[in-house]
Motif scaffolding. Structure first.
Motif, PDB file in Angstrom:
ATOM      1  N   SER A  47      96.555  37.807  30.449  1.00  0.00           N
ATOM      2  CA  SER A  47      97.589  37.102  29.693  1.00  0.00           C
ATOM      3  C   SER A  47      96.965  36.026  28.819  1.00  0.00           C
ATOM      4  CB  SER A  47      98.619  36.485  30.647  1.00  0.00           C
ATOM      5  OG  SER A  47      98.006  35.533  31.490  1.00  0.00           O
ATOM      6  N   GLY A  48      97.757  35.516  27.916  1.00  0.00           N
ATOM      7  CA  GLY A  48      97.283  34.466  27.018  1.00  0.00           C
ATOM      8  C   GLY A  48      98.302  34.151  25.947  1.00  0.00           C
ATOM      9  N   LEU A  49      97.809  33.661  24.836  1.00  0.00           N
ATOM     10  CA  LEU A  49      98.672  33.149  23.771  1.00  0.00           C
ATOM     11  C   LEU A  49      98.057  33.452  22.411  1.00  0.00           C
ATOM     12  CD1 LEU A  49     101.117  31.126  23.026  1.00  0.00           C
ATOM     13  CD2 LEU A  49      99.320  29.399  22.880  1.00  0.00           C
ATOM     14  N   VAL A  50      98.897  33.836  21.473  1.00  0.00           N
ATOM     15  CA  VAL A  50      98.515  33.933  20.068  1.00  0.00           C
ATOM     16  C   VAL A  50      99.230  32.796  19.343  1.00  0.00           C
ATOM     17  CG1 VAL A  50      98.458  35.367  18.004  1.00  0.00           C
ATOM     18  CG2 VAL A  50      98.324  36.432  20.267  1.00  0.00           C
ATOM     19  N   TYR A  51      98.476  31.989  18.600  1.00  0.00           N
ATOM     20  CA  TYR A  51      99.095  30.807  18.005  1.00  0.00           C
ATOM     21  C   TYR A  51      98.579  30.564  16.578  1.00  0.00           C
ATOM     22  CZ  TYR A  51      94.739  28.326  19.145  1.00  0.00           C
ATOM     23  OH  TYR A  51      93.434  27.932  19.214  1.00  0.00           O
ATOM     24  N   HIS A  52      99.354  29.794  15.853  1.00  0.00           N
ATOM     25  CA  HIS A  52      99.023  29.414  14.471  1.00  0.00           C
ATOM     26  C   HIS A  52      98.145  28.163  14.503  1.00  0.00           C
ATOM     27  CE1 HIS A  52     100.621  28.696  10.091  1.00  0.00           C
ATOM     28  NE2 HIS A  52      99.316  28.541  10.197  1.00  0.00           N
ATOM     29  N   ASP A  53      96.883  28.325  14.201  1.00  0.00           N
ATOM     30  CA  ASP A  53      95.932  27.210  14.208  1.00  0.00           C
ATOM     31  C   ASP A  53      95.943  26.567  12.820  1.00  0.00           C
ATOM     32  OD1 ASP A  53      93.912  25.453  14.629  1.00  0.00           O
ATOM     33  OD2 ASP A  53      92.375  26.934  15.106  1.00  0.00           O
ATOM     34  N   HIS A  54      96.865  25.633  12.626  1.00  0.00           N
ATOM     35  CA  HIS A  54      97.110  25.093  11.286  1.00  0.00           C
ATOM     36  C   HIS A  54      95.867  24.463  10.657  1.00  0.00           C
ATOM     37  CE1 HIS A  54     101.465  25.650  10.828  1.00  0.00           C
ATOM     38  NE2 HIS A  54     101.549  25.457  12.129  1.00  0.00           N
ATOM     39  N   ASN A  55      95.111  23.710  11.441  1.00  0.00           N
ATOM     40  CA  ASN A  55      93.944  23.044  10.865  1.00  0.00           C
ATOM     41  C   ASN A  55      92.656  23.823  11.082  1.00  0.00           C
ATOM     42  OD1 ASN A  55      93.583  22.628  13.577  1.00  0.00           O
ATOM     43  ND2 ASN A  55      93.494  20.393  13.467  1.00  0.00           N
ATOM     44  N   ASP A  56      92.774  25.058  11.576  1.00  0.00           N
ATOM     45  CA  ASP A  56      91.635  25.981  11.660  1.00  0.00           C
ATOM     46  C   ASP A  56      90.462  25.347  12.415  1.00  0.00           C
ATOM     47  OD1 ASP A  56      90.263  28.351  11.238  1.00  0.00           O
ATOM     48  OD2 ASP A  56      89.494  27.758   9.285  1.00  0.00           O
ATOM     49  N   ASN A  57      90.772  24.713  13.541  1.00  0.00           N
ATOM     50  CA  ASN A  57      89.705  24.041  14.298  1.00  0.00           C
ATOM     51  C   ASN A  57      89.336  24.755  15.586  1.00  0.00           C
ATOM     52  OD1 ASN A  57      91.923  23.491  15.869  1.00  0.00           O
ATOM     53  ND2 ASN A  57      91.509  21.299  16.083  1.00  0.00           N
TER      54      ASN A  57
END
Length: 948
Positions: free
Chosen positions: A29-39
């Motif tokens: 399991s895990g998470l897909v997320y929007h990394d806005h600042n690409d860090n």
């Protein structure tokens, strides 16, 4: 009893075997997320300290739905799949035998992999490995390069000063400030609302004059500001100034970029209406042409501006001819390369669109990864004078052709309730008026206040698909501060008080937008100040509700993608300041406020000017322009994974070990200049980033595994580059081409060529596999003279009598002659013990496309001792008497020549017939072979070269 016990034991063993075959699935399991600042790290509700007091939020990385996650078992078979939910979470039950390889695919349109993370809970890449017992926190960050913004970006805005701007070398009219400027909304200390902060760039009035349209080019760091018609404050220092666009560099220098009035007709943006009439003073800006300049607001000069992501074009609205212009940024604008398109003038619900349609706002958005341009405009109702005809429109525009959508993508009416512009004067919207008008005709508190709210959509912003409207009150640009605006009585000084608004819509471009209704659950529900009886951004007031001003917005909005607040230009930005501190803050000020997109509350404010401290500013008469966030360019990251390919299939199998401590070089496309160097980590990962290396977008490079990595004592000793013969995803295969000749490595190196994408387009598919060479045991058939007592060189040699020797010319074996040709020859066909022979192998590509992963294997018979080996292309390894040539990619019309010089061992007893056979493997083809026969003889050879 004994027999029963044995049977029972057998049943238990059978059951145990069946149970072991039916393995329980493991959870991943895990998470897909929007990394806005690409860090590479998921940031949840991050905050940063304001320069004054309190904190302000930065981008919070929300989950992303509909990404496909696939688990592959040790066998390579799919062990399970899942799709991320609305909150970005996923969970799958993996079958089969682990460990597992996890792949993330089917990203939403426009999204690409974000930078990798360094910690356990941060983002991995699109291929990750999981132990046989499963795992949690197998996370994957993705981002939109066009929506990238660094933490705490710079904001830019304009402020205005009275009079002839060209004669004012000191008053700033363009400033930049950090996002962290100002103080929390509950702050009562004016000094913290105003200070401490710095303005990295300030441009005085004499250099650019009055501007409103504002754009920022993140590639160059240049700002662009467009001439704006505002009564009582003049244009910049150019001839026919209404069409001027100024460029402001990151170093703080301002210059004229272009002037539409000189590109086309002298008055394409309208004639300058300033200063045509004087009244009781010689300063023409006091009366400023009375109704002539009053009517010119919104109809002369320029409006909104924006720049596309690639920074090739600047888009600007001309208010005079009501046309959208596209100007090139990579060449000087000319009449030939500027494109213009008139806005739609066919709105059936607008009584007289030819007169009443008034555009201004221009804004780009990248929702769904598609670059879209939007234009905001109003039906001013000027022709009827009826507020019932006031309407707002937003159109989408093709950025290439400037074709407007057939109909508005959003329409609204301005007939919603509002409270006080200035207690007790109503802020209800009025139809545009071409002559002076005010709802308050008698002095209030001893001051004549000009109040006549006229809606004007001057700015747009997008928050996660939702549309935010910046609505400016046109009256604020028609009236001044203590200016005789009414031509019927020039003795009365009028103080303009604007009453703009900030409205929120719900939706997106695909599903449409719905205007906020009764506050949409915010604290403004039922406050009788917005559509449906309440307003979302309900704290856009000064003082308590109904005390002084209930509408302080000035029509500029800036939304940093992912940030929880929208920045808005306002007057009196210190909402909580007491009214009796006018001399130090509170009344008569202008600046920015931040409003929460979650709760609708006012989160902080920043004061830019105070009219009581600087009387040249314009108090509440739209003293601030628009606002833009100067977001930078997303970094670029390339690289990923090095591994030991134990089964030599070119695929990252989950049980294969990473290759650690391998030196990886980045070279220019020609392979002549070293750009950067790194070393693979303990888990086999390596990366190059533009944040630490001079990577340039849209540029070709070569990633090189230098040959010294394969030397004795080095991490890859005993290994060779994998031959990737498997067709499959770029996510999991090996990209290195062994034997690639570079200037720095004339003998060849393992190389992957890559052409970078644009800023933010990370590439984590550049993987290298390494495998141990296959040890081949050659079979030798030797022929010996009867009666000889010499033991053959190899144990499995057979001895046959020789009665006659016939030497046949060396054959050439051809494989698929239309594409690949393969042959082997020798310079001698008869040799004696102790002499050398040169074997030459050639591989030619006679086709029109490259042949990939060409590998030649030559198990030289061990009656020879190998003296030397060379290759015109690629690399080679020697294991015993077996030579493996890693040719790599064979381009069309190219021939690779491989040479082995071998000496016949001195203990070989002639005559011996030997056959040296080599084979070739390549992508898409089977194994082929070619042979060269050799006769070992004794005695003196005649000059003919034949046997005596």
């Amino acid at each position: 009893m004994k027999r029963f016990s044995i049977s029972f034991l057998i049943l238990l063993l059978i059951a145990a075997g069946s149970f072991s075959q039916a393995r329980a699935a493991v959870t991943i399991s895990g998470l897909v997320y929007h990394d806005h600042n690409d860090n590479g790290t998921r940031d949840l509700n991050p905050v940063v300290n304001n320069n004054g007091s309190g904190q302000i939020g930065l981008a919070s990385d929300e989950g992303i739905a509909n990404v496909t996650i696939t688990a592959y078992a040790l066998s390579g078979a799919i062990a399970g799949t899942a799709v991320s939910a609305a909150d970005g979470t996923y969970s799958l039950n993996a079958s089969g035998v682990g460990p597992y390889r996890i792949e993330f695919t089917a990203l939403p349109p426009g999204f690409v992999a974000a930078a990798h993370g360094a910690t356990a809970n941060s983002s991995g890449t699109d291929v990750q490995f999981v132990a046989a017992n499963g795992a949690t926190n197998i996370n994957f960050g993705i981002h939109l390069p066009q929506d990238y913004c660094q933490d705490n970006p710079t904001l830019a805005t304009q402020c205005y000063v009275f009079g002839d701007n060209t004669q004012d070398p000191a008053s700033p009219v363009f400033i930049t400030l950090p996002y962290t400027a100002g103080a929390q909304s509950t702050e009562t200390n004016p000094a913290l609302i105003r200070n401490p902060t710095t303005h990295p760039i300030t441009i005085p009035a004499a250099q650019i004059g009055t501007t409103a349209g504002l754009a920022y080019g993140r590639r160059t760091g240049n700002y662009y500001a467009a001439a704006f018609m505002k009564k009582h404050t003049g244009f910049g220092p150019v001839t026919n100034p209404t069409g001027a666009i100024y460029r402001i560099t990151s170093a703080g220098t301002a210059s004229l970029f272009t002037n539409l009035n000189t590109l086309f007709t002298p008055t394409t943006a309208g004639a300058n209406p300033h200063g045509l009439t004087t009244c009781s003073t010689s300063d023409v800006y006091v009366c400023d042409s009375y109704n002539t300049a009053w009517d010119a607001v919104g109809k002369v000069a320029l409006g909104g501006m924006d720049i596309n992501f690639t920074e090739t074009y600047l888009y600007v609205m001309n208010l005079a001819d009501r046309s959208l212009y596209r100007l090139p940024l990579n060449a000087p604008p000319t009449a030939a390369n500027v494109v213009r398109q008139t806005v739609p003038l066919n709105q059936a619900d607008c009584p007289n669109p030819n007169l009443d349609i008034r555009p201004f706002a221009v804004k780009f958005d990248y929702f769904g990864g598609i670059e879209r341009l939007y234009v905001g405009m109003v039906c001013s109702a000027e022709s009827t004078g009826s507020a019932a005809n006031l309407l707002g429109y937003v159109y989408s525009v093709d950025p290439t052709t400037l074709a407007f959508s057939n109909a508005p993508v959003f329409t609204m009416a301005f007939n919603y309730p509002r409270r006080w512009a200035d207690n007790p004067s109503s802020a209800v919207w009025k139809a545009w008026t071409p002559v002076f008008a005010t709802v308050l005709t008698t002095p209030s508190g001893g001051v004549h206040k000009a109040i006549y709210p006229q809606p004007w959509i001057t700015d747009l912003a997008f928050d996660r698909g939702n549309l935010i409207l910046g609505i400016r009150d046109r009256l604020g640009d028609q009236a001044g501060r203590a200016a005789p605006s009414d031509p019927s009585d020039p003795s009365i000084p009028w103080y303009g008080i604007s009453a703009g608004d900030t409205l929120r819509t719900i939706g997106n471009i695909n599903n449409g937008w719905t205007l906020e209704n009764n506050g949409n659950g915010s604290g403004g529900a039922g406050n009788n100040q917005g559509p449906g009886g309440g307003e979302f951004y309900f704290q856009d007031n000064f003082g308590t509700v109904g005390e002084f001003h209930d509408e302080v917005s000035l029509g500029g909005v800036a939304q940093v993608p992912g940030y929880p607040d929208v920045a808005v230009t306002t007057f009196d930005p210190g909402r909580a300041l007491p009214a009796n501190v006018s001399a130090t803050g509170g009344f008569g000020t202008g600046g920015l406020r931040w409003f929460s997109n979650i709760a609708g509350t006012d989160t902080k404010g920043y004061e830019i000017f105070n009219t009581y401290l600087n009387p040249n500013t314009l108090n509440k008469a739209n003293g601030i322009g628009l606002v833009r966030a100067a977001c930078g360019l997303a970094p670029i990251e390339i690289g990923n994974y090095l591994w030991l390919d134990s089964n030599r299939n070119g695929i990252q199998d989950p049980d294969e070990a990473p290759a650690a401590n391998v030196i990886v070089d980045l070279y220019n496309s020609a392979g002549t200049a070293l750009v950067a160097t790194t070393t693979s980590s303990a888990n086999g990962q390596y990366y190059f980033s533009s944040q630490s290396s001079p990577l340039q977008p849209n540029t070709a490079y070569k990633i090189v595994i230098r040959p010294s990595n394969f030397d004795a004592g080095q991490p890859l000793a005993g290994y060779a580059p994998t031959i990737n013969l498997a067709a499959g995803s770029e996510l999991r295969d090996s990209n290195g081409i062994g034997g690639t000749v570079l200037t720095a490595f004339p003998g060849g190196a393992d190389v992957a060529a890559i052409t970078l994408g644009d800023h933010g387009f990370n590439d984590h598919t550049l993987d290298f596999g390494f495998s141990a060479p296959v040890t081949l045991t050659p079979t030798l058939t030797a022929t010996m003279t009867p009666g000889s007592t010499t033991t053959p060189a190899t144990p499995n040699a057979t001895v046959n009598p020789v009665t006659q020797v016939a030497v046949t010319p060396v054959p050439t074996a051809t494989i698929n002659p239309s594409v690949l040709q393969f042959s082997k020859t020798s310079d001698l066909s008869l040799v004696r013990p102790g002499e050398t022979v040169r074997f030459t192998i050639t591989v030619s590509n006679t086709g029109s496309t490259p042949i990939l992963n060409v590998v030649v294997t030559d198990p030289v018979p061990d009656i020879f001792t190998i003296e030397s080996v060379s290759a015109s292309q690629g690399t080679y390894t020697i294991n015993g008497n077996t030579v493996v040539f890693n040719v790599g990619t064979l381009n069309p019309s190219i021939t690779a020549t491989l040479t082995i010089v071998a000496k016949v061992r001195g203990d070989v007893q002639p005559p011996v017939n030997a056959m040296n056979t080599a084979s070739v493997d390549y992508s898409g083809g089977g194994r082929r072979s070619a042979s060269s026969p050799i006769r070992i003889t004794g005695g003196v050879l005649p000059r003919t070269g034949e046997h005596p």
